[in-house]
Scaffold this motif. Structure first.
Motif, PDB file in Angstrom:
ATOM      1  N   ILE A 294      11.235  53.517   9.188  1.00 27.81           N
ATOM      2  CA  ILE A 294      10.709  53.689   7.845  1.00 27.81           C
ATOM      3  C   ILE A 294      11.233  52.550   6.975  1.00 27.81           C
ATOM      4  N   GLY A 295      10.389  52.059   6.078  1.00 26.37           N
ATOM      5  CA  GLY A 295      10.842  50.959   5.242  1.00 26.37           C
ATOM      6  C   GLY A 295       9.853  50.581   4.155  1.00 26.37           C
ATOM      7  N   GLY A 296      10.182  49.501   3.473  1.00 26.25           N
ATOM      8  CA  GLY A 296       9.323  49.003   2.406  1.00 26.25           C
ATOM      9  C   GLY A 296       9.054  47.525   2.589  1.00 26.25           C
ATOM     10  N   PHE A 297       8.052  47.022   1.872  1.00 21.30           N
ATOM     11  CA  PHE A 297       7.693  45.616   2.000  1.00 21.30           C
ATOM     12  C   PHE A 297       7.059  45.120   0.709  1.00 21.30           C
ATOM     13  N   GLY A 298       6.948  43.805   0.605  1.00 24.58           N
ATOM     14  CA  GLY A 298       6.219  43.164  -0.471  1.00 24.58           C
ATOM     15  C   GLY A 298       5.139  42.284   0.126  1.00 24.58           C
ATOM     16  N   GLU A 299       3.901  42.538  -0.239  1.00 24.06           N
ATOM     17  CA  GLU A 299       2.764  41.802   0.325  1.00 24.06           C
ATOM     18  C   GLU A 299       2.392  40.663  -0.616  1.00 24.06           C
ATOM     19  N   ILE A 300       2.715  39.430  -0.239  1.00 19.52           N
ATOM     20  CA  ILE A 300       2.432  38.258  -1.065  1.00 19.52           C
ATOM     21  C   ILE A 300       1.217  37.551  -0.467  1.00 19.52           C
ATOM     22  N   LYS A 301       0.071  37.782  -1.034  1.00 23.85           N
ATOM     23  CA  LYS A 301      -1.170  37.216  -0.506  1.00 23.85           C
ATOM     24  C   LYS A 301      -1.348  35.804  -1.062  1.00 23.85           C
ATOM     25  N   LEU A 302      -1.263  34.802  -0.178  1.00 26.15           N
ATOM     26  CA  LEU A 302      -1.309  33.408  -0.607  1.00 26.15           C
ATOM     27  C   LEU A 302      -2.690  32.791  -0.445  1.00 26.15           C
ATOM     28  N   THR A 303      -3.408  33.193   0.575  1.00 23.85           N
ATOM     29  CA  THR A 303      -4.783  32.743   0.762  1.00 23.85           C
ATOM     30  C   THR A 303      -5.626  33.938   1.174  1.00 23.85           C
ATOM     31  N   LYS A 304      -6.896  33.690   1.385  1.00 29.88           N
ATOM     32  CA  LYS A 304      -7.802  34.774   1.780  1.00 29.88           C
ATOM     33  C   LYS A 304      -7.388  35.378   3.109  1.00 29.88           C
ATOM     34  N   ILE A 305      -6.808  34.560   3.980  1.00 30.39           N
ATOM     35  CA  ILE A 305      -6.429  35.024   5.318  1.00 30.39           C
ATOM     36  C   ILE A 305      -4.931  35.281   5.439  1.00 30.39           C
ATOM     37  N   TYR A 306      -4.121  34.415   4.823  1.00 29.50           N
ATOM     38  CA  TYR A 306      -2.670  34.443   5.076  1.00 29.50           C
ATOM     39  C   TYR A 306      -1.905  35.216   4.006  1.00 29.50           C
ATOM     40  N   THR A 307      -0.999  36.103   4.484  1.00 30.65           N
ATOM     41  CA  THR A 307      -0.112  36.873   3.616  1.00 30.65           C
ATOM     42  C   THR A 307       1.314  36.773   4.142  1.00 30.65           C
ATOM     43  N   LEU A 308       2.250  36.470   3.255  1.00 29.77           N
ATOM     44  CA  LEU A 308       3.671  36.488   3.601  1.00 29.77           C
ATOM     45  C   LEU A 308       4.218  37.849   3.211  1.00 29.77           C
ATOM     46  N   GLN A 309       4.885  38.533   4.160  1.00 31.27           N
ATOM     47  CA  GLN A 309       5.289  39.916   3.927  1.00 31.27           C
ATOM     48  C   GLN A 309       6.768  40.125   4.259  1.00 31.27           C
ATOM     49  N   PRO A 310       7.674  39.978   3.263  1.00 26.59           N
ATOM     50  CA  PRO A 310       9.082  40.343   3.487  1.00 26.59           C
ATOM     51  C   PRO A 310       9.204  41.863   3.648  1.00 26.59           C
ATOM     52  N   GLU A 311      10.084  42.297   4.558  1.00 22.92           N
ATOM     53  CA  GLU A 311      10.236  43.720   4.840  1.00 22.92           C
ATOM     54  C   GLU A 311      11.702  44.104   4.952  1.00 22.92           C
ATOM     55  N   ILE A 312      12.015  45.331   4.555  1.00 25.65           N
ATOM     56  CA  ILE A 312      13.305  45.960   4.842  1.00 25.65           C
ATOM     57  C   ILE A 312      13.007  47.292   5.516  1.00 25.65           C
ATOM     58  N   THR A 313      13.519  47.472   6.732  1.00 26.73           N
ATOM     59  CA  THR A 313      13.164  48.648   7.535  1.00 26.73           C
ATOM     60  C   THR A 313      14.398  49.248   8.188  1.00 26.73           C
TER      61      THR A 313
ATOM     62  N   SER B  25      16.811  46.390   9.123  1.00 24.87           N
ATOM     63  CA  SER B  25      16.227  45.103   9.480  1.00 24.87           C
ATOM     64  C   SER B  25      15.641  44.414   8.251  1.00 24.87           C
ATOM     65  N   VAL B  26      15.876  43.118   8.159  1.00 31.28           N
ATOM     66  CA  VAL B  26      15.255  42.287   7.133  1.00 31.28           C
ATOM     67  C   VAL B  26      14.341  41.302   7.852  1.00 31.28           C
ATOM     68  N   ALA B  27      13.034  41.448   7.654  1.00 28.43           N
ATOM     69  CA  ALA B  27      12.051  40.641   8.381  1.00 28.43           C
ATOM     70  C   ALA B  27      11.221  39.799   7.424  1.00 28.43           C
ATOM     71  N   MET B  28      10.671  38.731   7.957  1.00 28.47           N
ATOM     72  CA  MET B  28       9.755  37.871   7.215  1.00 28.47           C
ATOM     73  C   MET B  28       8.492  37.747   8.069  1.00 28.47           C
ATOM     74  N   ILE B  29       7.525  38.611   7.796  1.00 32.34           N
ATOM     75  CA  ILE B  29       6.333  38.699   8.621  1.00 32.34           C
ATOM     76  C   ILE B  29       5.223  37.818   8.062  1.00 32.34           C
ATOM     77  N   ASN B  30       4.609  37.053   8.949  1.00 27.07           N
ATOM     78  CA  ASN B  30       3.431  36.259   8.613  1.00 27.07           C
ATOM     79  C   ASN B  30       2.204  37.038   9.075  1.00 27.07           C
ATOM     80  N   LYS B  31       1.372  37.418   8.125  1.00 31.51           N
ATOM     81  CA  LYS B  31       0.239  38.296   8.425  1.00 31.51           C
ATOM     82  C   LYS B  31      -1.072  37.550   8.189  1.00 31.51           C
ATOM     83  N   PHE B  32      -1.905  37.531   9.213  1.00 32.93           N
ATOM     84  CA  PHE B  32      -3.205  36.866   9.146  1.00 32.93           C
ATOM     85  C   PHE B  32      -4.293  37.931   9.264  1.00 32.93           C
ATOM     86  N   THR B  33      -5.088  38.079   8.223  1.00 31.18           N
ATOM     87  CA  THR B  33      -6.142  39.091   8.180  1.00 31.18           C
ATOM     88  C   THR B  33      -7.505  38.414   8.294  1.00 31.18           C
TER      89      THR B  33
END
Length: 203
Positions: A48-67, A102-110
């Motif tokens: 269980i955790g939280g995150f911040g979704e930082i949408k930088l482009t139409k496809i790419y989102t940088l998502q820091p997480e604490i879980t 856990s402290v993660a830095m997820i690169n999310k491509f939608t």
């Protein structure tokens, strides 16, 4: 070299022109974990955790997480000793637990249709465990997975694999006489799978 600078400049300009948005969110689900180089079963628990979704482009989102994740391995088969009375080995089955923040830095491509690819590094800090002796309080890991963003909602269905890089157990304590049936290797890393959902708030 000039071409690389030109490409980098074009990407930078496109990101600056894009509408950058931020959405907080929550994620939770089932965690399936084990330790490498052991004879054992997967442990089923939760994350269980939280995150911040930082949408930088139409496809790419940088998502820091604490879980917070409950990990470990069940029925770890280890050699205890030899019973001279009946001439048989003494075997123990231990359920091992090790829990992390856990402290993660997820690169999310939608991609169109809501299909996602999620990759990134994470650093894990051990909170509690029932290990007799551990090797490290910190683990470095790599996360990779897929997701599906439900249209017109903030809901995403996620499936990830998480592979640790650091030897987290002092395996010298856990006995072995060389028999592969209850072999406990020297390099024991975290291996995990996560299946769950995330929800980003806001429009």
């Amino acid at each position: 070299m000039k071409k690389l600078f030109a490409i980098a400049f074009i990407l930078l300009v496109s990101m600056m022109n894009a509408q950058v948005t931020f959405k907080p969110g929550l994620r939770a689900g089932a965690a399936f974990s084990t330790f490498s180089n052991t004879r054992s079963d997967y442990k089923t628990d939760f994350y269980i955790g939280g995150f911040g979704e930082i949408k930088l482009t139409k496809i790419y989102t940088l998502q820091p997480e604490i879980t917070y994740t409950k990990q470990g391995s069940n029925n770890v088969k280890t050699y205890i000793g030899y019973d001279e009375n009946n001439g048989e080995d003494i075997i123990a089955y231990r359920d091992l637990e090790i829990n992390y923040v856990s402290v993660a830095m997820i690169n999310k491509f939608t991609f169109p249709g809501g299909f996602q690819v999620q990759v990134g590094p994470t650093i894990d800090f051990r909170t509690t465990d029932n290990l007799i002796y551990e090797n490290s309080d910190v683990d470095l890991a790599f996360v990779a997975g897929f997701g599906y963003k439900v249209p017109s909602t903030g809901l995403t269905i996620e499936a990830r694999v998480k592979k640790g890089l650091i030897d987290v157990i002092d395996s010298d304590y856990y006995g072995t006489n060389g028999n592969n049936d209850y072999w406990f290797g020297d390099y024991n890393t975290n291996i995990g799978f996560q299946l769950g959902v995330s929800y980003a708030f806001g429009k």
